[in-house]
Motif scaffolding. Structure first.
Motif, PDB file in Angstrom:
ATOM      1  N   ILE A 321     -13.061 -38.269  62.082  1.00 21.00           N
ATOM      2  CA  ILE A 321     -12.865 -39.480  62.800  1.00 21.00           C
ATOM      3  C   ILE A 321     -11.580 -40.182  62.306  1.00 21.00           C
ATOM      4  CG2 ILE A 321     -13.949 -41.852  62.686  1.00 21.00           C
ATOM      5  CD1 ILE A 321     -16.737 -40.408  61.996  1.00 21.00           C
ATOM      6  N   SER A 322     -10.907 -40.084  61.340  1.00 22.72           N
ATOM      7  CA  SER A 322      -9.665 -40.924  61.079  1.00 22.72           C
ATOM      8  C   SER A 322      -8.665 -40.401  62.248  1.00 22.72           C
ATOM      9  CB  SER A 322      -9.233 -40.795  59.607  1.00 22.72           C
ATOM     10  OG  SER A 322      -8.919 -39.527  59.178  1.00 22.72           O
ATOM     11  N   GLY A 323      -8.772 -39.005  62.524  1.00 23.20           N
ATOM     12  CA  GLY A 323      -7.567 -38.781  63.435  1.00 23.20           C
ATOM     13  C   GLY A 323      -8.053 -39.309  64.573  1.00 23.20           C
ATOM     14  N   LEU A 324      -9.342 -39.390  65.166  1.00 20.91           N
ATOM     15  CA  LEU A 324      -9.722 -39.943  66.530  1.00 20.91           C
ATOM     16  C   LEU A 324      -9.210 -41.415  66.277  1.00 20.91           C
ATOM     17  CD1 LEU A 324     -13.260 -38.106  66.375  1.00 20.91           C
ATOM     18  CD2 LEU A 324     -11.571 -37.763  68.326  1.00 20.91           C
ATOM     19  N   ILE A 325      -9.498 -42.068  65.476  1.00 20.37           N
ATOM     20  CA  ILE A 325      -9.149 -43.507  65.501  1.00 20.37           C
ATOM     21  C   ILE A 325      -7.711 -43.605  65.821  1.00 20.37           C
ATOM     22  CG2 ILE A 325      -8.851 -45.504  64.094  1.00 20.37           C
ATOM     23  CD1 ILE A 325     -11.528 -44.797  62.326  1.00 20.37           C
ATOM     24  N   GLU A 326      -6.912 -42.843  65.149  1.00 21.51           N
ATOM     25  CA  GLU A 326      -5.508 -43.048  65.598  1.00 21.51           C
ATOM     26  C   GLU A 326      -5.102 -42.385  66.925  1.00 21.51           C
ATOM     27  OE1 GLU A 326      -1.976 -40.602  63.254  1.00 21.51           O
ATOM     28  OE2 GLU A 326      -3.617 -41.262  61.665  1.00 21.51           O
ATOM     29  N   LEU A 327      -5.705 -41.556  67.316  1.00 19.85           N
ATOM     30  CA  LEU A 327      -5.878 -41.080  68.725  1.00 19.85           C
ATOM     31  C   LEU A 327      -5.990 -42.294  69.565  1.00 19.85           C
ATOM     32  CD1 LEU A 327      -5.111 -39.036  70.920  1.00 19.85           C
ATOM     33  CD2 LEU A 327      -7.338 -38.107  70.613  1.00 19.85           C
ATOM     34  N   GLN A 328      -7.184 -42.760  69.387  1.00 19.97           N
ATOM     35  CA  GLN A 328      -7.810 -43.900  70.307  1.00 19.97           C
ATOM     36  C   GLN A 328      -6.768 -45.045  70.337  1.00 19.97           C
ATOM     37  OE1 GLN A 328     -11.214 -44.899  67.983  1.00 19.97           O
ATOM     38  NE2 GLN A 328     -12.031 -42.959  68.504  1.00 19.97           N
ATOM     39  N   GLY A 329      -6.073 -45.635  69.293  1.00 18.71           N
ATOM     40  CA  GLY A 329      -5.074 -46.660  69.119  1.00 18.71           C
ATOM     41  C   GLY A 329      -3.788 -46.104  70.107  1.00 18.71           C
ATOM     42  N   ALA A 330      -3.485 -45.038  69.843  1.00 22.59           N
ATOM     43  CA  ALA A 330      -2.303 -44.604  70.658  1.00 22.59           C
ATOM     44  C   ALA A 330      -2.649 -44.320  72.093  1.00 22.59           C
ATOM     45  CB  ALA A 330      -1.726 -43.138  70.196  1.00 22.59           C
ATOM     46  N   LEU A 331      -3.929 -43.820  72.632  1.00 24.44           N
ATOM     47  CA  LEU A 331      -4.032 -43.889  73.936  1.00 24.44           C
ATOM     48  C   LEU A 331      -4.220 -45.123  74.492  1.00 24.44           C
ATOM     49  CD1 LEU A 331      -7.013 -41.187  73.722  1.00 24.44           C
ATOM     50  CD2 LEU A 331      -4.825 -41.026  75.072  1.00 24.44           C
ATOM     51  N   LEU A 332      -4.809 -46.226  73.834  1.00 23.03           N
ATOM     52  CA  LEU A 332      -4.793 -47.678  74.117  1.00 23.03           C
ATOM     53  C   LEU A 332      -3.476 -48.210  74.533  1.00 23.03           C
ATOM     54  CD1 LEU A 332      -6.489 -50.158  75.073  1.00 23.03           C
ATOM     55  CD2 LEU A 332      -6.809 -50.512  72.657  1.00 23.03           C
ATOM     56  N   ASP A 333      -2.682 -47.851  73.476  1.00 22.76           N
ATOM     57  CA  ASP A 333      -1.270 -48.742  73.734  1.00 22.76           C
ATOM     58  C   ASP A 333      -0.454 -47.997  74.732  1.00 22.76           C
ATOM     59  OD1 ASP A 333       0.735 -49.866  72.088  1.00 22.76           O
ATOM     60  OD2 ASP A 333       1.872 -47.905  72.172  1.00 22.76           O
ATOM     61  N   HIS A 334      -0.754 -46.566  75.075  1.00 26.22           N
ATOM     62  CA  HIS A 334       0.079 -45.946  76.224  1.00 26.22           C
ATOM     63  C   HIS A 334      -0.746 -46.446  77.495  1.00 26.22           C
ATOM     64  CE1 HIS A 334       2.567 -42.966  78.050  1.00 26.22           C
ATOM     65  NE2 HIS A 334       1.544 -42.671  78.921  1.00 26.22           N
ATOM     66  N   ALA A 335      -1.970 -46.336  77.523  1.00 24.96           N
ATOM     67  CA  ALA A 335      -2.509 -47.253  78.657  1.00 24.96           C
ATOM     68  C   ALA A 335      -2.376 -48.764  79.187  1.00 24.96           C
ATOM     69  CB  ALA A 335      -4.066 -47.016  78.546  1.00 24.96           C
ATOM     70  N   LEU A 336      -1.942 -49.345  78.289  1.00 20.80           N
ATOM     71  CA  LEU A 336      -1.604 -50.876  78.713  1.00 20.80           C
ATOM     72  C   LEU A 336      -0.220 -50.666  79.229  1.00 20.80           C
ATOM     73  CD1 LEU A 336      -2.881 -52.565  75.305  1.00 20.80           C
ATOM     74  CD2 LEU A 336      -3.651 -53.032  77.718  1.00 20.80           C
ATOM     75  N   GLY A 337       0.642 -49.694  79.130  1.00 17.94           N
ATOM     76  CA  GLY A 337       1.845 -49.707  79.558  1.00 17.94           C
ATOM     77  C   GLY A 337       1.633 -48.939  80.975  1.00 17.94           C
ATOM     78  N   LEU A 338       0.793 -48.576  81.445  1.00 20.03           N
ATOM     79  CA  LEU A 338       0.482 -48.051  82.805  1.00 20.03           C
ATOM     80  C   LEU A 338      -0.203 -49.067  83.722  1.00 20.03           C
ATOM     81  CD1 LEU A 338      -1.065 -44.392  81.997  1.00 20.03           C
ATOM     82  CD2 LEU A 338       1.438 -45.072  82.005  1.00 20.03           C
ATOM     83  N   LEU A 339      -0.371 -50.173  83.254  1.00 16.36           N
ATOM     84  CA  LEU A 339      -1.095 -50.911  84.218  1.00 16.36           C
ATOM     85  C   LEU A 339      -0.057 -51.894  84.849  1.00 16.36           C
ATOM     86  CD1 LEU A 339      -3.679 -52.845  82.255  1.00 16.36           C
ATOM     87  CD2 LEU A 339      -4.108 -51.624  84.185  1.00 16.36           C
ATOM     88  N   LYS A 340      -0.188 -52.175  86.215  1.00 18.41           N
ATOM     89  CA  LYS A 340       0.427 -52.972  86.919  1.00 18.41           C
ATOM     90  C   LYS A 340       0.205 -54.504  86.716  1.00 18.41           C
ATOM     91  CE  LYS A 340       0.252 -50.410  91.409  1.00 18.41           C
ATOM     92  NZ  LYS A 340      -0.512 -50.451  92.600  1.00 18.41           N
ATOM     93  N   PRO A 341       1.273 -55.175  86.740  1.00 17.20           N
ATOM     94  CA  PRO A 341       1.133 -56.891  86.358  1.00 17.20           C
ATOM     95  C   PRO A 341      -0.230 -57.240  86.627  1.00 17.20           C
ATOM     96  CG  PRO A 341       3.212 -56.416  86.975  1.00 17.20           C
ATOM     97  CD  PRO A 341       2.552 -55.320  87.256  1.00 17.20           C
ATOM     98  N   GLY A 342      -1.160 -58.044  86.047  1.00 14.56           N
ATOM     99  CA  GLY A 342      -2.412 -58.515  86.292  1.00 14.56           C
ATOM    100  C   GLY A 342      -3.433 -57.406  86.148  1.00 14.56           C
ATOM    101  N   GLY A 343      -3.123 -56.123  85.929  1.00 15.93           N
ATOM    102  CA  GLY A 343      -3.996 -55.134  86.091  1.00 15.93           C
ATOM    103  C   GLY A 343      -5.159 -55.256  85.109  1.00 15.93           C
ATOM    104  N   ARG A 344      -6.253 -54.576  85.186  1.00 16.78           N
ATOM    105  CA  ARG A 344      -7.315 -54.703  84.292  1.00 16.78           C
ATOM    106  C   ARG A 344      -7.666 -53.386  83.601  1.00 16.78           C
ATOM    107  NH1 ARG A 344     -13.046 -57.501  85.661  1.00 16.78           N
ATOM    108  NH2 ARG A 344     -11.775 -59.584  85.977  1.00 16.78           N
ATOM    109  N   LEU A 345      -7.730 -53.464  82.328  1.00 14.14           N
ATOM    110  CA  LEU A 345      -8.077 -52.141  81.627  1.00 14.14           C
ATOM    111  C   LEU A 345      -9.514 -52.097  80.990  1.00 14.14           C
ATOM    112  CD1 LEU A 345      -5.806 -50.028  79.356  1.00 14.14           C
ATOM    113  CD2 LEU A 345      -8.018 -50.508  78.277  1.00 14.14           C
ATOM    114  N   VAL A 346     -10.279 -51.297  81.041  1.00 12.24           N
ATOM    115  CA  VAL A 346     -11.704 -51.150  80.046  1.00 12.24           C
ATOM    116  C   VAL A 346     -11.486 -50.172  79.019  1.00 12.24           C
ATOM    117  CG1 VAL A 346     -14.061 -50.677  80.038  1.00 12.24           C
ATOM    118  CG2 VAL A 346     -13.126 -52.359  81.764  1.00 12.24           C
TER     119      VAL A 346
END
Ligand SMILES: C[S@@+](CC[C@H](N)C(=O)[O-])C[C@H]1O[C@@H](n2cnc3c(N)ncnc32)[C@H](O)[C@@H]1O
Length: 415
Positions: A321-346
């Protein structure tokens, strides 16, 4: 003359030994040549036995002088669970004896199996009803009690150890689907069947007018709002339940997953439902592009889905689980950078642990340009809203109607 035991019961015993002896999940059924109906029945029997494991072991204990070999124990467990859930005594006992007779390591125990299961057939069902609700494994129970309190966890356990209903997502009109299948239309738009039997035999399976998806799992895609005509990245997409929802809602979907094998499941699901998405096998952490919307259903402990997957606590003890928590944080961080301005992320995980949900959103507090939006979709209840602005769904919500998978989800906006 010995009779052949049912292939489904025989395969179920093998599956139990695979899960309890080798720590391999039930989904790992590769190489088993079984007719679809037997395969479905074997999975159902093994799943029900794992769900009833604690109770079966309690009933069996007084009948066993010493604990038998794992395969023998699993035959006894399977027989006990079936007998205590209404299985016909003669068929269950004789099949279990024949399964034992067919195995080198269990043949010597067939007399004992016969005697014990006959006793269970006589007084097991009444005793079963009086047994305490089983507990979640310690490695999971302790952090859950810390997060949700002992009464909350007890309420979850009361639902976790019951057979869950089958929830479907309709490709088109959900009310019409509920009527056609004799199911219930849930307030959030999923269709619930209490007694479904073999899924692939239900009307509409072959035509792809619906797919199996827990009511909670169907919410993250809805929280993206109207996605028709928008470019949407389903970032951890396989086996594709949410990809199908997005495609059915008219989005231009890119379905990305690390596992090429699991991606094949999306291809099959798209084929069956006649929907379309661009499939990409690759690591989301290095994926590039710009999207109007992103669904990040991140890999997690899956602790919210134990009622459907009672094999999970035997496949791991929380060590990943600790490895997964780290991966989730990294995925979220990267995903936010792929959004167009005003874009929505779930962001979503099917975990009951706040470290895999709420904590990720709390950690965004100091991230400039990211806003937590109020989740909106038909049927959401106020009690599901969490302090940091997400939705916390628990297995004991809608308990009287059969509960729901545990899930966390939050809606973010960039720019
Ligand atoms: C929770 S499951 C997704 C379920 C899916 N969204 C659905 O609704 O059917 C998580 C998925 O993440 C994938 N995954 C894990 N690490 C990944 C990575 N680094 N990049 C892309 N996908 C990844 C796994 O292969 C798995 O299929």
């Amino acid at each position: 003359m010995p009779v052949s035991p049912s292939p489904a019961r025989q395969a179920a015993v093998d599956l139990l030994t695979q899960v309890l002896g080798e720590g391999r999940p039930l989904s790992d059924m590769a190489g088993r040549a079984l007719a679809p109906a037997d395969r479905a029945a074997a999975l159902r029997l093994a799943t029900e036995t794992l769900r009833g494991l604690e109770r079966a072991d309690r009933l069996l204990k007084p009948h066993l002088r010493k604990r038998p070999a794992l395969r023998v124990m699993n035959i006894l467990r399977l027989g006990t669970v079936e007998l205590c859930s209404g299985g016909a005594a003669h068929g269950v006992v004789s099949d279990c004896v024949e399964i034992a007779a067919a195995g080198k390591r269990s043949a010597g125990a067939k007399g004992m199996i016969n005697a014990v299961l006959r006793k269970i057939a006589a007084d097991g069902p009444a005793a079963w009803a009086k047994l305490r609700v089983p507990r979640l494994p310690r490695w999971l129970r302790d952090p859950l009690v810390a997060a949700w309190g002992a009464p909350g966890v007890a309420a979850m356990e009361a639902v976790q150890f019951r057979a869950p209903p089958l929830d479907l997502t309709a490709k088109g009109d959900a009310a019409a689907l509920a009527e056609a299948l004799g199911g219930t239309l849930l307030p959030t738009g999923s269709v619930r069947l209490q007694e479904a039997g073999q899924v692939s035999a239900l009307p509409g399976y072959v035509d792809g007018t619906w797919w199996v998806q827990d009511a909670a799992a169907a919410l993250p895609a809805k929280l993206l709002g109207d996605v028709a005509g928008k470019s949407v990245l389903d970032m951890c997409a396989a086996p594709g339940g949410k990809t199908l929802q997005l495609a059915a809602a008219g989005a231009d979907v890119t379905a990305l997953d690390l596992s090429a094998t699991r991606l094949e499941r999306i291809r099959e699901n798209l084929g069956r439902t006649g929907l379309q998405a661009r499939l990409v096998a690759g690591d989301a952490l290095v994926h590039e592009g710009r999207y109007d919307a992103i669904l990040l259903d991140a890999p997690c402990s899956a602790t919210g889905t134990l009622r459907r997957h009672p094999d999970l606590p035997h496949a791991h003890q929380g060590e990943r689980i600790s490895g997964l928590i780290e991966l989730q944080g990294a995925l979220l961080d990267h995903a936010l950078g792929l959004l167009k301005p005003g874009g929505r992320l779930v962001f979503a995980t099917c975990s009951l642990l706040p470290d895999e949900g709420e904590c990720h959103i709390e950690a965004l507090d100091d991230r400039p340009g990211v806003t937590v939006l109020r989740p909106e979709a038909p049927g959401l209840e106020e009690g599901w809203r969490s302090e940091e602005g997400g939705l916390r769904l628990r297995p004991d919500f809608w308990a009287d109607a059969g509960g729901m998978d545990g899930f966390y989800m939050a809606v973010l906006q960039a720019g």
